[in-house]
Structure formats: structure tokens, C-alpha cells
Design a protein around this motif. Sequence first.
Motif, PDB file in Angstrom:
ATOM      1  N   ALA A 117     -12.882  63.013 -22.550  1.00 24.80           N
ATOM      2  CA  ALA A 117     -13.072  62.421 -21.219  1.00 24.80           C
ATOM      3  C   ALA A 117     -14.541  62.119 -20.963  1.00 24.80           C
ATOM      4  CB  ALA A 117     -12.515  63.354 -20.145  1.00 24.80           C
ATOM      5  N   PHE A 118     -15.413  63.041 -21.359  1.00 22.29           N
ATOM      6  CA  PHE A 118     -16.868  62.870 -21.214  1.00 22.29           C
ATOM      7  C   PHE A 118     -17.322  61.611 -21.954  1.00 22.29           C
ATOM      8  CE2 PHE A 118     -21.112  63.859 -23.008  1.00 22.29           C
ATOM      9  CZ  PHE A 118     -21.830  64.172 -21.857  1.00 22.29           C
ATOM     10  N   ALA A 119     -16.865  61.437 -23.187  1.00 19.89           N
ATOM     11  CA  ALA A 119     -17.235  60.263 -23.981  1.00 19.89           C
ATOM     12  C   ALA A 119     -16.638  58.988 -23.381  1.00 19.89           C
ATOM     13  CB  ALA A 119     -16.772  60.453 -25.423  1.00 19.89           C
ATOM     14  N   ARG A 120     -15.376  59.057 -22.971  1.00 19.12           N
ATOM     15  CA  ARG A 120     -14.707  57.888 -22.379  1.00 19.12           C
ATOM     16  C   ARG A 120     -15.461  57.416 -21.129  1.00 19.12           C
ATOM     17  NH1 ARG A 120      -9.373  59.456 -21.915  1.00 19.12           N
ATOM     18  NH2 ARG A 120      -8.685  58.103 -23.586  1.00 19.12           N
ATOM     19  N   GLU A 121     -15.867  58.364 -20.277  1.00 20.13           N
ATOM     20  CA  GLU A 121     -16.595  58.011 -19.053  1.00 20.13           C
ATOM     21  C   GLU A 121     -17.927  57.337 -19.342  1.00 20.13           C
ATOM     22  OE1 GLU A 121     -16.873  61.821 -17.161  1.00 20.13           O
ATOM     23  OE2 GLU A 121     -14.722  61.870 -16.714  1.00 20.13           O
ATOM     24  N   ARG A 122     -18.436  57.526 -20.544  1.00 22.78           N
ATOM     25  CA  ARG A 122     -19.715  56.929 -20.926  1.00 22.78           C
ATOM     26  C   ARG A 122     -19.522  55.727 -21.841  1.00 22.78           C
ATOM     27  NH1 ARG A 122     -19.749  61.622 -19.127  1.00 22.78           N
ATOM     28  NH2 ARG A 122     -21.519  62.474 -17.979  1.00 22.78           N
ATOM     29  N   GLY A 123     -18.304  55.194 -21.884  1.00 19.93           N
ATOM     30  CA  GLY A 123     -18.031  53.947 -22.591  1.00 19.93           C
ATOM     31  C   GLY A 123     -17.668  54.055 -24.053  1.00 19.93           C
ATOM     32  N   ALA A 124     -17.390  55.251 -24.545  1.00 23.53           N
ATOM     33  CA  ALA A 124     -17.050  55.402 -25.967  1.00 23.53           C
ATOM     34  C   ALA A 124     -15.747  54.658 -26.288  1.00 23.53           C
ATOM     35  CB  ALA A 124     -16.889  56.875 -26.319  1.00 23.53           C
ATOM     36  N   PRO A 125     -15.756  53.813 -27.327  1.00 22.27           N
ATOM     37  CA  PRO A 125     -14.518  53.158 -27.738  1.00 22.27           C
ATOM     38  C   PRO A 125     -13.667  54.057 -28.636  1.00 22.27           C
ATOM     39  CG  PRO A 125     -16.329  52.331 -29.061  1.00 22.27           C
ATOM     40  CD  PRO A 125     -16.915  53.299 -28.061  1.00 22.27           C
ATOM     41  N   VAL A 126     -14.330  54.996 -29.320  1.00 20.29           N
ATOM     42  CA  VAL A 126     -13.673  55.871 -30.290  1.00 20.29           C
ATOM     43  C   VAL A 126     -14.413  57.200 -30.315  1.00 20.29           C
ATOM     44  CG1 VAL A 126     -13.165  56.216 -32.758  1.00 20.29           C
ATOM     45  CG2 VAL A 126     -12.960  53.933 -31.768  1.00 20.29           C
ATOM     46  N   VAL A 127     -13.658  58.299 -30.453  1.00 16.50           N
ATOM     47  CA  VAL A 127     -14.263  59.611 -30.674  1.00 16.50           C
ATOM     48  C   VAL A 127     -13.820  60.083 -32.049  1.00 16.50           C
ATOM     49  CG1 VAL A 127     -14.408  62.017 -29.913  1.00 16.50           C
ATOM     50  CG2 VAL A 127     -14.294  60.186 -28.215  1.00 16.50           C
ATOM     51  N   GLU A 128     -14.776  60.563 -32.825  1.00 17.58           N
ATOM     52  CA  GLU A 128     -14.503  61.116 -34.154  1.00 17.58           C
ATOM     53  C   GLU A 128     -14.739  62.614 -34.150  1.00 17.58           C
ATOM     54  OE1 GLU A 128     -15.899  57.501 -37.121  1.00 17.58           O
ATOM     55  OE2 GLU A 128     -17.187  59.253 -36.940  1.00 17.58           O
ATOM     56  N   ALA A 129     -14.016  63.302 -35.028  1.00 19.45           N
ATOM     57  CA  ALA A 129     -14.248  64.725 -35.288  1.00 19.45           C
ATOM     58  C   ALA A 129     -14.159  64.914 -36.793  1.00 19.45           C
ATOM     59  CB  ALA A 129     -13.215  65.578 -34.561  1.00 19.45           C
ATOM     60  N   TYR A 130     -14.725  66.005 -37.281  1.00 20.42           N
ATOM     61  CA  TYR A 130     -14.809  66.248 -38.724  1.00 20.42           C
ATOM     62  C   TYR A 130     -14.334  67.660 -39.050  1.00 20.42           C
ATOM     63  CZ  TYR A 130     -17.957  62.586 -37.222  1.00 20.42           C
ATOM     64  OH  TYR A 130     -18.483  61.482 -36.584  1.00 20.42           O
ATOM     65  N   PRO A 131     -13.087  67.990 -38.683  1.00 19.31           N
ATOM     66  CA  PRO A 131     -12.572  69.348 -38.876  1.00 19.31           C
ATOM     67  C   PRO A 131     -12.213  69.634 -40.329  1.00 19.31           C
ATOM     68  CG  PRO A 131     -10.817  67.950 -38.109  1.00 19.31           C
ATOM     69  CD  PRO A 131     -12.072  67.100 -38.111  1.00 19.31           C
TER      70      PRO A 131
END
Length: 190
Positions: free
Chosen positions: A127-141
Motif C-alpha cells: 500500500a505504501f508503494a502503491r500510494e507513491r506510484g509504484a507500478p510493481v513491487v518485487e520481493a526476493y524471498p
Amino acid sequence: MGIEVRPATDFDDVRTLVGPKRPDANVCWCLSYRIPSAENQALTGPARGDRVRQLLQEEIPPGVLAYDGDEVVGWAAVHLRAATTFARNRRIPLLDDLPVWSLWCVRVRPGHRGTGIAHHLIAGAVAFARERGAPVVEAYPVDNEGRTVDLTMAYVGTRAMFDRAGFTKAADTGSVLNGFPRVLMRLDLR
């Protein structure tokens, strides 16, 4: 009371989650992927906390914190990939030119683990990233296939955690942590 996730702006709360018990100790402070490697290695003792204090003053805080009422119970590091060492990491592939955000650390305080706070942190970081305009969130688990991950290495999360949060595997990586391969997981926000 429910869990609330909000931007990390309070130094004392961040210190509670990722800082040392002794101010002069050389702990991560979640700086390893956030600042250039040479700077990270050069910072010692209290200078590490001072650097976090600076990051907290930037326009985009370095992550989010989870609260159970007034008590801080979790931390997640999330930021523009371009502003992290993942931008130049040879083991974590860059898939396209989108201004993706990286989510690389999820930490829950002892005594609160196993209660779903990690899931709140992931959702809050997204949500934090989306509110700042992120088109995609990545994770590296890690892709641990249900096997136990050493707690000191569990900060990256597991593939199953991110599967449950709606992420999908986008690529294998050349990174291994605690004997487990890390995978690149993505959540498209467009």
C-alpha cells in the motif's frame, strides 16, 4: 485492537525493530541493501543509527512499521529499487525498465511472531508503494519448500508468504541464503 501499518518516521520505533541493544554495536539497521555497499561497510557503531535517522527525514521513508495499539511490533523495508543496491545486484535480475519497488526485509518482534503481523507488513508495504506510484513491487524471498529457515536469515521472507500476498514468481535469481535459493516475486499494481 487491530494491527496498523504506517510509514516509518519515528526513529525510536525503527531502533526498537532493527537497531542494536547497545548503541555502539555494529548491527544491520536494515542498511545493507538500502545504501551503497562501501558506505554500509564504512559505517560503524552509532554512525549506523545516525544514517538511519537521515533516511527517516527523506521525502520517502525507508519502510513501514506495524503497530498493535501503541506498541511497535514489526518492520518492513520497502523502497524504489533504483535507490537500493538491488539496482546493481548481479544476482537479482532486472526484468524491465519499470520503476519497480523492492520489499526486502520483514521483521516481527519476538513475542509477536506467528500472529499474522508479517502478512500485515507485506500488505502495508505494498500500500505504501502503491500510494507513491509504484507500478510493481518485487520481493526476493527464499524458496524453502516448507523447510525451516534460520531466524537470522528469515528477514527476506519465504516464497509461500509472498504467494499468499498475491505475488507471483517472475524469475529465479543467482542468490542463495541459508542454503535456499532466492526467487524474484512480483506483484503488479497497474
